[in-house]
Design a protein around this motif. Structure first.
Motif, mmCIF file in Angstrom:
data_model
loop_
_atom_site.group_PDB
_atom_site.id
_atom_site.type_symbol
_atom_site.label_atom_id
_atom_site.label_comp_id
_atom_site.label_asym_id
_atom_site.label_seq_id
_atom_site.Cartn_x
_atom_site.Cartn_y
_atom_site.Cartn_z
ATOM 1 N N GLU A 1 10.849 7.528 -14.553
ATOM 2 C CA GLU A 1 11.256 8.559 -13.600
ATOM 3 C C GLU A 1 11.223 9.963 -14.206
ATOM 4 N N THR A 2 11.089 10.073 -15.527
ATOM 5 C CA THR A 2 11.029 11.388 -16.180
ATOM 6 C C THR A 2 9.621 11.733 -16.655
ATOM 7 N N TRP A 3 8.652 10.877 -16.366
ATOM 8 C CA TRP A 3 7.283 11.088 -16.846
ATOM 9 C C TRP A 3 6.618 12.176 -16.005
ATOM 10 N N LEU A 4 6.083 13.222 -16.641
ATOM 11 C CA LEU A 4 5.481 14.357 -15.939
ATOM 12 C C LEU A 4 3.960 14.321 -16.084
ATOM 13 N N ASP B 1 0.812 -1.202 0.000
ATOM 14 C CA ASP B 1 0.000 0.000 0.000
ATOM 15 C C ASP B 1 0.853 1.263 0.000
ATOM 16 N N SER B 2 2.084 1.182 0.471
ATOM 17 C CA SER B 2 2.953 2.352 0.454
ATOM 18 C C SER B 2 3.354 2.651 -0.994
ATOM 19 N N PRO B 3 3.462 3.964 -1.347
ATOM 20 C CA PRO B 3 3.740 4.316 -2.743
ATOM 21 C C PRO B 3 5.144 3.928 -3.164
ATOM 22 N N SER B 4 5.281 3.619 -4.438
ATOM 23 C CA SER B 4 6.604 3.317 -4.983
ATOM 24 C C SER B 4 7.320 4.622 -5.317
ATOM 25 N N ALA B 5 8.569 4.519 -5.736
ATOM 26 C CA ALA B 5 9.388 5.710 -6.004
ATOM 27 C C ALA B 5 8.885 6.509 -7.197
ATOM 28 N N ILE B 6 8.107 5.894 -8.089
ATOM 29 C CA ILE B 6 7.643 6.612 -9.277
ATOM 30 C C ILE B 6 6.172 7.008 -9.180
ATOM 31 N N LYS C 1 0.714 6.561 -11.341
ATOM 32 C CA LYS C 1 2.091 6.343 -11.797
ATOM 33 C C LYS C 1 2.091 6.170 -13.310
ATOM 34 N N PRO C 2 3.252 6.330 -13.948
ATOM 35 C CA PRO C 2 3.310 6.122 -15.403
ATOM 36 C C PRO C 2 3.030 4.670 -15.757
ATOM 37 N N GLY C 3 2.544 4.453 -16.973
ATOM 38 C CA GLY C 3 2.226 3.099 -17.414
ATOM 39 C C GLY C 3 3.468 2.224 -17.522
ATOM 40 N N ASP C 4 3.245 0.908 -17.528
ATOM 41 C CA ASP C 4 4.355 -0.048 -17.549
ATOM 42 C C ASP C 4 5.176 0.032 -18.831
ATOM 43 N N SER C 5 4.602 0.585 -19.896
ATOM 44 C CA SER C 5 5.329 0.630 -21.162
ATOM 45 C C SER C 5 6.182 1.890 -21.319
ATOM 46 N N ILE C 6 6.145 2.797 -20.321
ATOM 47 C CA ILE C 6 6.969 4.008 -20.397
ATOM 48 C C ILE C 6 8.441 3.618 -20.233
ATOM 49 N N ALA C 7 9.269 4.029 -21.186
ATOM 50 C CA ALA C 7 10.678 3.619 -21.182
ATOM 51 C C ALA C 7 11.440 4.215 -20.003
ATOM 52 N N TYR D 1 -0.898 5.975 -18.269
ATOM 53 C CA TYR D 1 -0.709 6.030 -16.822
ATOM 54 C C TYR D 1 -1.660 5.043 -16.143
ATOM 55 N N ILE D 2 -1.420 4.844 -14.835
ATOM 56 C CA ILE D 2 -2.221 3.894 -14.054
ATOM 57 C C ILE D 2 -2.625 4.570 -12.749
ATOM 58 N N TRP D 3 -3.926 4.544 -12.428
ATOM 59 C CA TRP D 3 -4.375 4.973 -11.103
ATOM 60 C C TRP D 3 -4.070 3.849 -10.109
ATOM 61 N N THR D 4 -3.335 4.167 -9.045
ATOM 62 C CA THR D 4 -3.051 3.148 -8.017
ATOM 63 C C THR D 4 -3.857 3.377 -6.753
ATOM 64 N N LYS D 5 -4.485 4.516 -6.620
ATOM 65 C CA LYS D 5 -5.421 4.745 -5.519
ATOM 66 C C LYS D 5 -6.421 5.796 -5.976
ATOM 67 N N PRO D 6 -7.706 5.472 -6.041
ATOM 68 C CA PRO D 6 -8.326 4.183 -5.743
ATOM 69 C C PRO D 6 -7.760 3.044 -6.602
ATOM 70 N N LYS D 7 -7.638 1.873 -5.990
ATOM 71 C CA LYS D 7 -7.021 0.740 -6.681
ATOM 72 C C LYS D 7 -7.891 0.265 -7.840
ATOM 73 N N ASN D 8 -7.204 -0.164 -8.878
ATOM 74 C CA ASN D 8 -7.867 -0.744 -10.048
ATOM 75 C C ASN D 8 -8.865 0.212 -10.696
ATOM 76 N N ALA D 9 -8.665 1.508 -10.519
ATOM 77 C CA ALA D 9 -9.562 2.480 -11.154
ATOM 78 C C ALA D 9 -9.317 2.472 -12.660
ATOM 79 N N PRO D 10 -10.365 2.635 -13.443
ATOM 80 C CA PRO D 10 -10.182 2.623 -14.903
ATOM 81 C C PRO D 10 -9.458 3.868 -15.383
ATOM 82 N N PHE D 11 -8.953 3.799 -16.604
ATOM 83 C CA PHE D 11 -8.293 4.945 -17.216
ATOM 84 C C PHE D 11 -9.291 6.088 -17.398
ATOM 85 N N GLY D 12 -8.837 7.328 -17.201
ATOM 86 C CA GLY D 12 -9.697 8.492 -17.385
ATOM 87 C C GLY D 12 -10.057 9.130 -16.063
#
Length: 370
Positions: free
Chosen positions: A105-108, A28-33, A96-102, A68-79
């Motif tokens: 750490e630079t995603w704004l 539940d604690s946030p990741s670095a990104i 957080k940025p989506g898994d396909s972002i290369a 991007y991915i909403w991590t809280k609320p969990k499993n929230a849809p895109f948008g």
């Protein structure tokens, strides 16, 4: 073999159940990104209040904007997603940025919120100072702007919260305390006082009969008739004076220039605009027109080119000349009388917004100097 197969199936089911439910508390604690926005909603007494928000996220311009991915609320849809404050008045959005972002750490990203404000409630603003916590840096302040769709407090309104001059870097945590006030409290107290004065009327009525007998003898009543004329004079005096509001008051009341207001506060120009002894004309670009420089000195230099000191110029005054007087920053703008009137190739959205110390001309775009 059958028993081994059944046992293996049970172990697999248990592992999947732990991954879905049992492991949720540990991560539940946030990741670095991940980015976090925490809202604290309360009334003027500090008591928590329930609020409902809709959050909209924007990534960088280009193909990564919607990745991007909403991590809280969990499993929230895109948008856009909705969220409500808990019993403590707290609400957290995390993404957080989506898994396909290369290079995650630079995603704004930028986030904005919409809230339906109940009738008789006044939301915070027009500027709310929030606390930014960023790894490796000292805590700092970022400005959140608040725009209301109508000033009528008797109806339900929509408030838009945004960060016009701030972009989230992965790992940022921003906390905003939103203090709302309720109007009806003062109305109730005044009703109570009128009731109490009414109860004292019967006592004074008995003494009125005695004083009535003395009124005919006091023939000085015609002199008292002159009193209303003297009281009327002070009543009419204030409208002939200059308006009490300064340019700063007028700017803060216009949600269309909230970005200009926030930037002015950031670089200390609010004191100038709020000084009734300083006469000026301000060419304030509307929201979305300015490209904000990265540093405060550059922001100040940009805004000073929108300030004409020493003159309170109406739209008609400006139209009567071929160029504007030199701005504080040195810029001079060509004027085309039109119609429509243009100043430095930009039209006026709202003309002659008055204050005690001058006028604000709300510009459609950033005027281009000669």
């Amino acid at each position: 073999p059958l028993a081994v197969a059944i046992l293996g199936g049970l172990l697999l089911a248990a592992l999947l159940a732990w991954m879905i439910w049992g492991g949720s508390d540990d991560d539940d604690s946030p990741s670095a990104i991940e980015n976090q926005l925490i809202l604290e909603t309360m009334d003027e007494t500090g008591a928590s209040i329930e609020r409902n928000f809709i959050a909209t996220l924007e990534g960088p311009v280009g193909p990564e904007a919607e990745n991007y991915i909403w991590t809280k609320p969990k499993n929230a849809p895109f948008g856009p997603i909705a969220g409500s404050t808990d019993s403590d008045g707290l609400l957290e959005f995390r993404w957080k940025p989506g898994d396909s972002i290369a290079e995650p750490e630079t995603w704004l990203s930028q986030i904005s919120l919409a809230e339906e404000v109940p009738a008789e409630w006044t939301p915070p603003g027009p500027i709310v100072d929030c606390v930014l916590e960023r790894d490796g840096e000292q805590d700092s302040t970022v400005s959140m702007s608040v725009e209301i769709n109508t000033p009528d407090q008797t109806v339900e309104r929509t408030a838009i919260y945004a960060f016009p001059n701030f972009t989230f870097v992965p790992g940022d945590l921003v906390t905003c305390s939103l203090v709302s006030t309720m109007a009806p409290a003062t109305t109730t107290s005044t009703t109570t006082t009128t009731t109490s004065t009414t109860t004292t009327v019967p006592e004074t009525t008995t003494t009125v009969e005695e004083t009535t007998t003395t009124v005919p003898e006091t023939t000085t009543v015609p002199e008292t008739t002159a009193v209303p004329e003297t009281t009327a004079a002070p009543t009419t005096a204030p409208p002939t004076t200059a308006p009490a509001a300064t340019l700063w008051d007028s700017m803060q009341a216009d949600p269309n220039i909230s970005e200009f207001v926030a930037l002015s506060t950031q670089v200390g120009l609010d004191a100038d605009f709020n000084d009734p002894t300083k006469t000026m004309t301000v060419l304030a670009p509307q929201n979305g027109a300015m490209t904000v420089p990265p540093t405060d000195p550059e922001i100040l230099a940009m805004l000073e080119n929108f300030i004409i000191d020493g003159q309170a110029l109406t739209e008609a005054d400006i139209a009567a000349s071929a160029t504007t007087p030199a701005a504080r920053g040195g810029a001079v703008y060509a004027v085309v009388a039109g119609p429509p009137l243009t100043i430095g190739t930009s039209g006026i959205v709202t003309a002659d917004m008055a204050g005690a110390n001058g006028f604000v001309q709300v510009m459609q775009a950033v005027p281009t100097p000669n």
